[in-house]
Enzyme design. Structure first.
Site, mmCIF file in Angstrom:
data_model
loop_
_atom_site.group_PDB
_atom_site.id
_atom_site.type_symbol
_atom_site.label_atom_id
_atom_site.label_comp_id
_atom_site.label_asym_id
_atom_site.label_seq_id
_atom_site.Cartn_x
_atom_site.Cartn_y
_atom_site.Cartn_z
ATOM 1 N N HIS A 165 -10.615 19.857 41.235
ATOM 2 C CA HIS A 165 -9.214 19.995 41.656
ATOM 3 C C HIS A 165 -8.280 19.302 40.659
ATOM 4 O O HIS A 165 -7.212 19.823 40.327
ATOM 5 C CB HIS A 165 -9.003 19.421 43.064
ATOM 6 C CG HIS A 165 -9.839 20.122 44.104
ATOM 7 N ND1 HIS A 165 -9.990 19.645 45.369
ATOM 8 C CD2 HIS A 165 -10.576 21.264 44.042
ATOM 9 C CE1 HIS A 165 -10.783 20.463 46.053
ATOM 10 N NE2 HIS A 165 -11.160 21.447 45.265
ATOM 11 N N HIS A 187 -19.039 26.976 41.947
ATOM 12 C CA HIS A 187 -19.069 26.025 40.823
ATOM 13 C C HIS A 187 -20.243 26.304 39.882
ATOM 14 O O HIS A 187 -20.101 26.254 38.667
ATOM 15 C CB HIS A 187 -19.153 24.596 41.348
ATOM 16 C CG HIS A 187 -18.054 24.249 42.304
ATOM 17 N ND1 HIS A 187 -16.718 24.349 41.964
ATOM 18 C CD2 HIS A 187 -18.085 23.832 43.591
ATOM 19 C CE1 HIS A 187 -15.985 23.985 43.016
ATOM 20 N NE2 HIS A 187 -16.788 23.677 43.998
ATOM 21 N N HIS A 202 -7.900 29.122 47.208
ATOM 22 C CA HIS A 202 -8.592 27.894 46.826
ATOM 23 C C HIS A 202 -9.728 28.187 45.848
ATOM 24 O O HIS A 202 -10.019 27.381 44.960
ATOM 25 C CB HIS A 202 -9.114 27.109 48.034
ATOM 26 C CG HIS A 202 -9.667 25.789 47.617
ATOM 27 N ND1 HIS A 202 -8.853 24.712 47.318
ATOM 28 C CD2 HIS A 202 -10.933 25.391 47.324
ATOM 29 C CE1 HIS A 202 -9.599 23.713 46.880
ATOM 30 N NE2 HIS A 202 -10.873 24.102 46.870
ATOM 31 N N ASP A 221 -10.263 26.414 42.326
ATOM 32 C CA ASP A 221 -11.541 25.854 41.866
ATOM 33 C C ASP A 221 -11.949 26.467 40.521
ATOM 34 O O ASP A 221 -12.392 25.755 39.617
ATOM 35 C CB ASP A 221 -12.655 26.165 42.877
ATOM 36 C CG ASP A 221 -12.698 25.182 44.035
ATOM 37 O OD1 ASP A 221 -12.112 24.092 43.936
ATOM 38 O OD2 ASP A 221 -13.346 25.518 45.044
HETATM 39 ZN ZN ZN Z 1 -12.370 23.117 45.777
#
Ligand code: ZN
Length: 307
Positions: free
Chosen positions: A78, A268, A241, A245
């Site tokens: 973030h 991720h 979001h 990310d």
């Molecule tokens: Zn996040």
């Protein structure tokens, strides 16, 4: 010349880590041209520097973790997203624990901190990684399919599709597109919070994770609905979001990308795989800078506050 950027003054924040629940102090400091973004663990007996890079990412299970030797910093995405969103090239991030504070679960507080410190232009050309041919990573099939892809683009835009079979998510937009040059990061993306499900939160806590998580720093859902009394900040906050990310995960490559990124159910781990796949193919990218602002992609030449 399109110039590199840092911040004008030192700025600080205090918060708790999402997973560790630990109190942590963060100090953001200006850095010289060509320093890049460097995390520094100042709580260790000897301070340890962790410069960001795709290879510095050591764990992606719950968040993006970077490390070198035994020193780590968890949940960098973030803050990295805010740094990318404001177009900063050089910055020291001093941190007193192994996890970046979660603050409100979005990148809005980091954007506010960085903007309050002021953006400084530096006497060195801003260098981009320009994607010159498509690169894709893909995993699973049918219900488990996920993929992420770069294609050449004179600018930086992202398209992210999520696929959650959940009543509260279903009713919102599951696909979001965002163009760094045409849209507004601070307004359109930065306020989107991380999200989780109560049943996962219980499981995570039993494993010593999500100890700092709660309704003041995440959207929390039970099997049917959003539990936060204020509801959502954007109609499509979940997919937004994931864009937030991805902007943070992808900036771990160390330079702003000139590319179109698209992804289906990525996370991720896959974002980092995509960076590594790109770097492994030297004919798929090149480093470029712009002598004249007119040649630069739209949006990149303006002061960061325009975003
Ligand atoms: Zn996040």
């Amino acid at each position: 010349m399109l110039q590199q950027r840092t911040i004008k003054t030192i700025t600080r924040a205090v918060g708790v880590g999402l997973h560790s629940g630990q109190r942590v102090e963060l100090t953001l400091r200006p850095a010289q041209p060509d320093t890049g973004i460097v995390f520094r663990r100042v709580d260790l007996p000897e301070p340890v520097d962790i410069p960001i890079s795709a290879e510095a990412v050591t764990d992606t299970r719950m968040a993006s973790t970077i490390g070198t030797g035994g020193a780590k910093v968890h949940t960098v995405e973030h803050l990295m997203s805010a740094i990318a969103g404001l177009g900063l090239d050089n910055l020291y991030v001093d941190i007193t624990a192994e996890e970046v504070p979660i603050l409100d679960g979005s990148s809005a507080s980091f954007v506010f901190l960085l903007q309050s410190a002021g953006i400084a232009l530096q006497k060195a050309p801003k260098r981009f990684i320009r994607v010159t041919r498509p690169v894709e990573v893909r995993e699973g099939e049918g219900q488990n399919l996920k993929w992420a892809r770069f294609e050449p683009y004179h600018g930086f835009k992202l398209r992210f599709e999520i696929d959650f079979a959940h009543p509260a998510v279903d009713s919102t937009g599951q696909c979001v597109e965002f163009d760094m040059g045409a849209d507004n990061y601070t307004r359109d993306i930065a306020r989107a919070r991380t999200f989780g499900f109560t049943k996962d939160v219980e499981m995570l806590r039993s494993h010593g994770l999500a100890l700092g998580g709660g309704l003041d720093n995440a959207i929390v859902m039970d099997d049917y609905k959003v539990l936060n009394s204020d509801g959502l900040r954007y109609d499509d906050e979940f997919a937004k979001h994931k864009i937030l990310d991805a902007i943070g995960d992808l900036y771990l490559i160390g330079k702003p990308l000139l590319a179109a990124y698209s992804a289906f159910r990525s996370g991720h781990g896959m974002n980092n795989q995509l960076l590594r796949a790109l770097l492994a193919q030297p004919d798929a990218w090149e480093v470029v800078s712009f002598d004249s602002e007119r040649q630069a992609p739209r949006g990149f030449a303006q002061p960061a506050l325009a975003w």
